[in-house]
Write an enzyme that holds these catalytic residues in place. Structure first.
Site, short mmCIF file in Angstrom:
data_model
loop_
_atom_site.label_atom_id
_atom_site.label_comp_id
_atom_site.label_asym_id
_atom_site.label_seq_id
_atom_site.Cartn_x
_atom_site.Cartn_y
_atom_site.Cartn_z
N CYS A 168 0.73 -1.14 0.05
CA CYS A 168 0.00 0.09 0.43
C CYS A 168 0.70 1.29 -0.01
O CYS A 168 1.54 1.80 -0.93
CB CYS A 168 -0.81 -0.04 0.77
SG CYS A 168 -1.97 1.39 1.27
N ILE A 169 0.51 2.18 1.29
CA ILE A 169 1.92 3.44 1.31
C ILE A 169 2.76 3.19 1.75
O ILE A 169 3.91 3.83 1.33
CB ILE A 169 0.47 4.37 1.80
CG1 ILE A 169 1.40 5.91 1.61
CG2 ILE A 169 0.68 3.66 3.36
CD1 ILE A 169 1.45 6.68 -0.15
#
Length: 259
Positions: A168-169
């Site tokens: 993800c991030i």
């Protein structure tokens, strides 16, 4: 009957195994499961760890036979989000370690105690906590700072040649700390809202890292730096696709441990 055959079996084993039984038992001890540290950033997508990502990571690690220990920094959260409204809860304050313990079912350790000597790999789930509590990326973008213990862990595992998984991030952490690393957060265009955080790819390039376009079900393996990344919830898609992409990341992390 079996007991009477015991000495004969041992003798046969000694003849069959170079170095005898001592060598056999030594080899068996080396076949231990991979020990993997999972670093959490709170509990909840908007102010901590994305819970589905953490769960998927733990399921895939369990299926891969890994031994897992969870960690989190013992620091205050940047802020608390009321997830039913998507808005800050102004009067509340919470601790990242305490909140992460919800996901870890209480079995959590301060990140300050995480060492490469105790683990074969480390994995960072995503969620806005990675950009708010493990770093200041959510506020400062390419000029962000990374939590001191997070930076230490990333540098120590990299120096030791041990794999690092991120989804993800959280790949922005590796992009900031590990110069020249290759990571993915998925696609580089929003494509009608399918990739709502596509702008992160540009920030990763500004940090000096290389961004590699990947589908949500894929993982990118930076073999030189032993960094493995997958887009996860950077993509708006069905949950099972995200689960599969995280599985690809975990599988490659475990493969790189050599266990």
């Amino acid at each position: 009957m079996l007991s009477s055959r015991g000495p004969a079996l041992c003798t046969a084993l000694q003849r069959a195994v170079p170095g005898g039984l001592a060598s056999f038992h030594s080899s068996a001890r080396r076949c231990r499961p991979a020990r993997v540290a999972v670093v959490l950033s709170g509990c909840g997508v908007y102010d901590g760890t994305e819970i589905h990502e953490a769960s998927a990571i733990l399921v895939h690690l369990s299926r891969g036979g890994a031994e897992v220990q969870m960690y989190a920094p013992d620091v205050p959260q940047m802020h608390v989000i009321d997830h039913s409204k998507g808005q800050p809860a102004e009067a509340e304050s919470r601790n990242v370690l305490v909140e992460s313990a919800r996901i870890a079912r209480g079995k959590i350790t301060s990140l300050a105690k995480l060492t490469t000597a105790d683990h074969d790999a480390v994995i960072f789930p995503g969620g806005f906590g990675a950009a708010k509590n493990l770093s200041t990326f959510a506020v400062d973008g390419k000029d962000c700072k990374v939590n001191r213990e997070v930076e230490r862990v990333l540098k120590d595992f990299h120096k030791a040649g041990k794999p690092i998984g991120l989804c993800c991030i959280s790949p922005v952490l590796a992009a900031k700390v590990l110069s020249g690393a290759e990571v993915t957060v998925g696609h580089e265009e929003e494509e009608g809202g399918k990739w709502p955080y596509a702008g992160t790819a540009g920030a990763i390039k500004e940090l000096g890292a290389k961004h590699c376009v990947k589908e949500v079900t894929e993982a990118h393996v930076d073999t030189k730096n032993k960094v493995v990344t997958t887009p996860a919830f950077m993509c708006e898609t069905a949950l099972h696709h995200i689960f599969d992409g995280i599985g690809a990341m975990v599988k490659n992390v475990l493969k790189l441990t050599g266990k």
